[in-house]
Scaffold this active site. Structure first.
Site: not given
Length: 478
Positions: A328, A331-333, A478
């Site tokens: 997770v 996934w954001h960066g 993102f």
């Protein structure tokens, strides 16, 4: 094209008129929506339309291949088609989003062991929305493999599902099982749904323009600029900036989601809720059922449960949580701050599980005192993580952590308008659900002419009070 622009208002109005004009002609209606969605996406960078098309074609074909292989009892062939979907989608996502991150990590590791690697960077531009539409297309093949969905026959309809403009750039992450059935039904114009959609759009604009952008421009951006700036704040100023950023991030992303849901509702479509007053949460588990709901539920269903979920021993449970939340974070960066942010939440969820195991029936006492303490505890655990989330690098985060012990300086001189925005922002967020529902019912009961005039006047006022320039939505990165 930004939701918080008059350009988008004109675009949405044009699509709305064309959609309902073509409501009895399904193929033309869906073609118009697909063309409009591609045009909307091309405003960011037309070159990346090719990636959107490739993802649509690959998963349309892979989904049919998975289904046909399972029907024939050939699970090996089904795995091959599922693997193709994963390889193409995650390959594109990994190349554009993570290539430089891993190349930089390899270079740093090589230097640490005494080698002198050639610096290699691809410097690729991150396609807008790639993290969101990639997960949407993957959910299609996953659900077909799991027997929850049959492949759709129309490539047009599937392409429209992948690229539907309200949620294309920053969600909500809509699953095929939620959206595709809506394309099968002929649209029916409902005056109350249109009214509700306008209310959602107006609410989203208020959150974005009068809360998120004001706090960002006048407080948060300056506080989190760099390590030197952070080192001069002191604990009171840092806490104020953190509380402001928590509200800014909520207003920005929840505002986007409200506008997306409202825009889709104007066209007769329902998108899933993405935020549900997350700062009311009494536990971390509850928080992740209220904040970015579609993302957390996606990782829950396709990663966490796939690893075994919670119906395993404690150590396997801990592994599942940490792996899922590590992903997770990434996934954001592609940055260590995001990776550590995800691990932070994973470790906290494991710690909370440990505490629950020591309690009778693994439940906290159910009374008002523990409810209030739970809300305060959860909020501050989340708020501290947002320092890590907001800091541009680990050096800035280290400076921020160092400032938490410095109480020698008082609060900065903040204009009263910012205090007002903070107060009203949190008050409106924490108000009882019944009050918000009554407000929406009151809006829907208002004559449509009055609604139109109120909406027009509100938008003029919102843009007039807004800081100069249009601030992009935070989750666009993102």
């Amino acid at each position: 094209m930004l939701f918080n622009s008059f350009e988008y208002v004109l675009f949405l109005w044009t699509v709305y008129v064309l959609f309902w004009t073509l409501r009895t002609r399904r193929k033309l209606r869906h073609t118009m929506l697909l063309v409009a969605s591609y045009w909307f996406y091309a405003q960011a960078d037309w070159r990346f339309l090719s990636l959107l098309v490739v993802s649509s074609l690959v998963d349309f074909w892979a989904g049919r291949g998975v289904h046909d292989a399972l029907e024939a009892g050939n699970r090996r062939r089904a795995h091959a088609f599922l693997g193709l979907s994963l390889a193409v989608n995650l390959g594109l996502l990994g190349t554009f989003k993570y290539a430089d991150f891993f190349l930089g990590g390899f270079s740093d590791l090589a230097q640490a062991v005494g080698l002198d690697p050639i610096g290699l960077r691809l410097d690729l531009v991150l396609p807008v929305g790639i993290s969101f539409y990639t997960f949407q297309t993957l959910s299609y093949t996953f659900d077909i493999y799991r027997g929850k969905l049959r492949p759709i026959a129309s490539l047009l309809d599937f392409s429209l599902y992948v690229s539907f403009f309200p949620q294309l750039v920053a969600g909500p992450i809509v699953r095929a099982i939620q959206f595709l059935p809506q394309l099968e039904q002929p649209p029916e114009y409902d005056d109350r749904r249109v009214s509700s959609g306008l209310f959602q759009i107006l609410r989203g604009l208020v959150k974005k323009l009068l809360m998120a952008d004001v706090l960002g421009a006048h407080l948060v951006d300056a506080a989190f600029a760099d390590a030197d700036t952070m080192g001069q704040l002191g604990a009171p100023a840092l806490l104020l900036a953190t509380y402001a950023y928590a509200l800014q991030l909520y207003g920005d992303f929840a505002g986007y989601s409200d506008i997306a849901i409202g825009s889709a509702r104007l066209l007769g479509f329902e998108l899933p809720k993405n935020f549900d007053a997350p700062f009311k949460s009494r536990s971390l588990e509850e928080f992740w059922t209220r904040w970015h709901i579609t993302m957390s539920s996606w990782f829950m269903d396709y990663v966490y449960v796939g690893l075994g979920g919670s119906r395993v021993g404690f150590w396997r449970y801990a592994r599942n949580v940490i792996v899922a939340w590590g992903l997770v974070g990434l996934w954001h960066g592609a940055a260590w701050t995001f990776a550590l942010w995800g691990l932070y939440h994973g470790l906290w969820l494991v710690a909370v599980r440990c505490v629950r195991m020591l309690l009778p029936d693994e439940r906290l006492p159910q009374n008002k005192l523990f409810a209030v303490l739970g809300v305060l505890f959860t909020f501050h655990v989340v708020a501290f993580s947002m320092i890590l989330f907001r800091c541009p690098d680990l050096a800035t985060f280290s400076s921020a952590v160092a400032q938490l012990g410095d109480w020698s300086m008082g609060l900065p001189n903040v204009p009263w308008q910012i205090w007002l925005v903070l107060g009203l922002g949190y008050a409106s967020h924490l108000m009882p659900d019944a009050w918000q529902q009554a407000l929406e019912r009151g809006w829907e009961a208002t004559p449509r002419v009055v609604q139109g005039l109120a909406l027009a006047a509100s938008m003029v006022l919102l843009f007039a009070l807004h800081p100069p320039g249009l601030a992009p939505f935070i989750y666009f990165q993102f």
